[in-house]
Design an enzyme around this catalytic site. Structure first.
Site, mmCIF file in Angstrom:
data_model
loop_
_atom_site.group_PDB
_atom_site.id
_atom_site.type_symbol
_atom_site.label_atom_id
_atom_site.label_comp_id
_atom_site.label_asym_id
_atom_site.label_seq_id
_atom_site.Cartn_x
_atom_site.Cartn_y
_atom_site.Cartn_z
ATOM 1 N N ASP A 127 -6.730 3.763 43.370
ATOM 2 C CA ASP A 127 -5.644 3.240 44.191
ATOM 3 C C ASP A 127 -5.736 3.488 45.685
ATOM 4 O OD1 ASP A 127 -4.103 1.858 42.355
ATOM 5 O OD2 ASP A 127 -3.057 3.638 41.678
ATOM 6 N N TYR A 175 2.970 -0.231 39.275
ATOM 7 C CA TYR A 175 3.368 1.125 38.885
ATOM 8 C C TYR A 175 4.050 1.865 40.022
ATOM 9 C CZ TYR A 175 2.027 2.332 34.157
ATOM 10 O OH TYR A 175 2.007 2.466 32.810
ATOM 11 N N TYR A 213 4.544 5.789 41.158
ATOM 12 C CA TYR A 213 4.135 7.163 40.892
ATOM 13 C C TYR A 213 5.011 8.118 41.696
ATOM 14 C CZ TYR A 213 -0.036 5.038 38.919
ATOM 15 O OH TYR A 213 -0.897 4.290 38.176
ATOM 16 N N PHE A 258 -20.827 17.314 45.509
ATOM 17 C CA PHE A 258 -20.212 18.573 45.979
ATOM 18 C C PHE A 258 -20.660 19.716 45.060
ATOM 19 C CE2 PHE A 258 -15.971 16.813 47.936
ATOM 20 C CZ PHE A 258 -16.654 15.770 48.546
ATOM 21 N N HIS A 293 -2.393 6.136 27.976
ATOM 22 C CA HIS A 293 -1.146 5.399 27.774
ATOM 23 C C HIS A 293 -1.428 4.173 26.914
ATOM 24 C CE1 HIS A 293 2.582 3.347 29.864
ATOM 25 N NE2 HIS A 293 2.733 3.474 28.565
HETATM 26 CU CU LIG Z 1 0.571 3.639 32.012
#
Ligand SMILES: [Cu+2]
Ligand SMILES: *[C@@H]1O[C@H](CO)[C@@H](O)[C@H](O)[C@H]1NC(C)=O
Ligand SMILES: *[C@@H]1O[C@H](CO)[C@@H](O)[C@H](O)[C@H]1NC(C)=O
Length: 801
Positions: free
Chosen positions: A406, A494, A496, A691, A713
């Protein structure tokens, strides 16, 4: 090169085109945000009656003339940076209203957090305050080989230099043009170069199949969203999207049509922009022409979706329906602050009880905390969201390849407004965030981007009741009141919710909850292994939510160790205690301390067979008993990355391989992800795995923990209309572990103690002393109702653009 130029006023075009809104990716409503100028922040609201206001702390949002090191760039600094860059001929920036894909233009300007060593010199050793710099991402569509550049620009307040940021080889800069995060130019390209062909060839099919039109559609419209297809799939660095179509009805992700188009929008040349595949009724076609032929010749079965009847009972809308409760119009409970706010804010630094910390809202990566201290002692230098990812599965290509990372969506700008009494308690203080980003010429301030509130959780933090005489009569208890700093990022479908929570006993909690609309597919039996059919034409696809956080632990300074307490089974000879032959060995648990020496050794993958505590300490700091004074990271909300390492899109989110990784702090490894991660699986720009792979020593070094939360989900009918939060709280905690001599909440005046009074020897009732430690429980006051809704009515731009 592109011949025509097109203005950035997509919004007008879409109105004509009847496509309500283009949605991207995680269904990102980028770019259509046409904002002319920043609004002035409204008056600060502090809800309390003056009679309640005995000890009100100071709440000051004004940014000082000379902002503190961690503060976000001020409006003035953003404006100055933009003006400076505009005047640099090498950057060739065009006016914002002339931007096309082949232009040079600014994607984002935000604070480049200062070098940690300089900040520590300044904060801890009275060193000079480090200069403030901006990090600026510039899309260079104007260059012969277009690319993206990340600049360091400064110093503030009046920048005079700009240089490409030197990541010393740890990540790419410049960056391939195809990896650019999502912006308004993508919508323009789809709009100008892809839609005419769809109108031309497929309009009849759309009307016949879906009972709606793409343009001139009145109240029956087809809309779309565009999801990036990461580069590992084609094995070349090219920019492709799956466009998914749906009925333009609230909310579009719950009205998908079985029609999708793969487009190539690579580079800046119009001949590159083309349709590569078409998906209709579970079949793939190489072009719209092929679909048209198959459709006309009956080689593909015709779809017949009916346009939904839109009213408040439509399953996909959010309106009151059903049998209303409560039966009577009784209001929700709410909380009061009877003696005023117990926290203060100044220069983006918050103080509360023993706590103090700075917060900021990164334009590209969201909410961050810096310099988190308890009782003046720094515990963490930084606690910050790094990335949100959702990887979907499905039979249809758009769901199958929706692997969304995102931060390509400028997540920090996606907390547009938090609503009192729904998003945050009515007594919360709302905090602004200012951004200068794609589509805006001037900085934009969102007044209610974050909220801060003290919360009576209703949970005891501690209590004991010794009711029988031989134990000694007493009771003492304390509620777990906390301070919460919250933001809610709406990434397309969504929402969050991110909370940073501060408890009275030196515990920091970081919590994520997801709500909002699911991304779903048109139902087909082919999709059955990927989800349930949850409505007539609807199937909710299985997906995996993942969140990565950076936790830069500084326990008594920066020289730290990472140790685990490894719990195992002890087999103890038991001859002394039992004469039974089968009890000669007794099993119980034990633990041993394991010091982790290197980064690879420290990378933590949860294993039920080997339970561990994860501890950070400074070897020089011991309790009186010689025990290391540590903080423990406890993770509630882990999930396993089941996708094979290095395959498909997984290389874009290598942090998801570990529930926690520990690295040595490096100024070039300040973030685990990048805004390019949604595209870059073929060749990651900032590869977190690197890293770890240099496997540095982590003993007595400055350590950073990278914590991953996640949940799988599988949507169900109760995800309609939107996913509820209960059961989906993901958290991690920073818990003091042998750090204090005792629970620091013992100093809280908010405890209640009850004990017998001195026994007067007389028969009858036991005289009691109820000790409220000086708290006055008789004063009554009522908070003022919020004036937020009046402000909103007067300024509707606050919520919708
Ligand atoms: Cu979900
Ligand atoms: C979990 O730990 C057990 C005990 O050490 C080990 O046998 C097993 O292989 C581990 N599982 C994984 C997936 O590493
Ligand atoms: C508590 O508050 C009430 C009402 O304001 C006041 O009359 C009373 O004196 C206070 N008691 C103490 C112990 O401060």
């Amino acid at each position: 090169m592109l011949e025509e130029s097109y203005p950035r006023r997509w919004r007008g075009y879409w109105k004509e085109g009847c496509i309500a809104l283009g949605l991207f990716a995680a269904i990102l409503l980028v770019a259509l945000i046409v904002v002319s100028s920043a609004r002035n922040p409204g008056p600060v609201e502090i809800h309390s009656d003056s009679t309640c206001d005995t000890y009100h702390e100071s709440i000051d949002f004004n940014v000082p003339e000379d902002p503190p090191v961690f503060a976000d760039l001020t409006k003035q600094e953003l404006q100055n940076t933009r003006a400076y860059l505009k005047s640099q001929s090498d950057l060739n920036l065009v006016d914002i209203n002339k931007v096309i894909v082949s232009s040079s233009y600014i994607y984002s300007i935000e604070l480049l957090p200062p070098t940690k060593s300089l900040v520590l010199q300044h904060l801890d050793n009275a060193g000079r305050k480090p200069q403030r710099w901006a990090k600026v991402i510039v899309f260079r569509g104007d260059l012969p080989t277009p690319l993206i550049q990340e600049y360091r620009v400064g110093p503030m307040p009046k920048p005079s230099t700009h240089d490409l940021i030197d990541y010393k080889g740890s990540r790419k800069n410049p960056i391939p043009f195809a990896y650019r995060p999502l912006s308004g130019t993508d919508i323009a390209l789809i709009n100008i170069h892809i839609f005419p062909e769809i109108f031309d060839k497929a309009e009849d099919i759309i009307v016949e199949s879906f009972g709606a039109k793409l343009r001139d559609c009145g109240s029956k419209c087809v809309t779309y969203s565009a999801g990036p297809v990461s580069t590992s799939l084609s094995g070349e660095v090219v920019r492709k999207f799956w466009i998914r179509f749906s009925h333009a009805v609230n909310f579009m992700t719950l009205h998908p049509l079985d029609f999708q188009i793969l487009v190539n929008l690579d580079g800046v040349h119009r001949e590159n922009f083309r349709i590569e595949k078409v998906w209709y009724n579970q079949k793939v076609f190489n072009s719209l022409g092929d679909l048209v032929d198959a459709y006309r010749s009956g080689k593909v079965e015709k779809l017949h979706f009916t346009f939904p009847k839109v009213d408040k009972n439509l399953f996909s809308t959010l309106n009151l329906r059903g049998d209303p409760f409560p039966k009577k119009q009784q209001r929700r409970p709410f909380q009061v602050e009877p003696d005023g706010k117990r926290y203060s804010i100044s220069g983006q630094r918050i103080k509360y009880m023993g706590w103090s910390f700075n917060y900021r809202m990164s334009t590209n990566s969201g909410p961050m905390l810096f310099d988190v201290r308890y009782k003046h002692q720094r515990i963490a230098y930084e606690i910050s969201l790094q990335e949100i990812a959702v990887f979907y599965s499905g039979y249809g290509p758009a769901s199958r390849f929706s692997d969304i990372v995102d931060s390509a969506s400028m997540i920090g700008t996606l907390s547009k407004i938090l609503i009192p009494e729904a998003d945050c308690p009515g007594h919360a203080t709302f905090l602004p965030a200012t951004h200068l980003f794609d589509g805006s010429d001037a900085p934009i301030t969102y007044d209610n981007a974050l909220c801060l509130f003290e919360l009576e959780t209703g949970n005891p933090l501690r209590r004991h009741h010794s009711f029988s005489g031989y134990e000694g009569h007493f009771y003492e208890g304390l509620m777990d009141d906390v301070l919460v700093l919250r933001t809610v990022l709406t990434v397309g479908n969504y929402d969050y919710i991110f909370d940073y929570i501060f408890h009275q006993n030196g515990v920091v909690e970081v919590k994520v909850m997801a709500t909002g609309y699911i991304l779903a597919s048109a139902y087909s039996p082919n999709e059955r292994q990927f989800g349930f059919q949850i409505h007539k034409n609807l199937l909710g696809n299985i997906h995996h939510h993942m969140f990565n956080f950076k936790v830069d632990m500084d326990i008594f300074g920066t020289s730290n160790r990472f140790e685990t307490l490894d719990i195992s089974v002890d087999e103890t000879p038991n001859g002394d205690w039992s004469s039974l032959p089968d009890v000669t060995v007794y099993n119980q648990l034990k633990f041993k301390r394991t010091l982790h020496h290197t980064e690879i050794q420290a990378a933590y993958k949860f294993n039920f067979s080997t339970p561990k505590y994860l501890l950070f300490h400074n070897e020089k700091r011991k309790t009186k008993q010689g025990v290391s004074r540590a903080y423990r990271i406890a993770i509630n909300g882990m999930s396993k990355q089941l996708l094979p390492e290095g395959k498909g899109h997984e290389p874009s989110i290598p942090w998801s391989r570990y529930q926690m990784a520990v690295t040595k702090f490096r100024q070039t490894e300040v973030q685990s992800s990048s805004v390019y991660a949604i595209w870059d699986s073929y060749d990651p720009v900032n590869n977190f795995q690197n890293f770890l792979d240099d496997d540095e020593n982590i003993v007595d070094e400055d350590l950073v923990a990278w914590v991953t939360l996640g949940v799988h989900h599988i949507p169900h009918t109760e995800d309609l209309p939107v996913t509820p939060t209960p059961g989906g709280h993901l958290q991690f905690f920073l818990l003091p572990y042998n750090y204090f001599d005792e629970d620091p909440s013992m100093a809280s005046r908010n405890a209640i103690r009850i004990q017998p009074a001195e026994d007067d020897g007389k028969p009858g009732k036991l005289p009691l002393v109820i000790n409220r430690y000086g708290m006055n429980s008789t004063r009554k006051c009522v908070p003022k109702p919020t004036s937020f809704y009046e402000r909103l009515l007067n300024d509707p731009d606050m919520i919708f653009n």
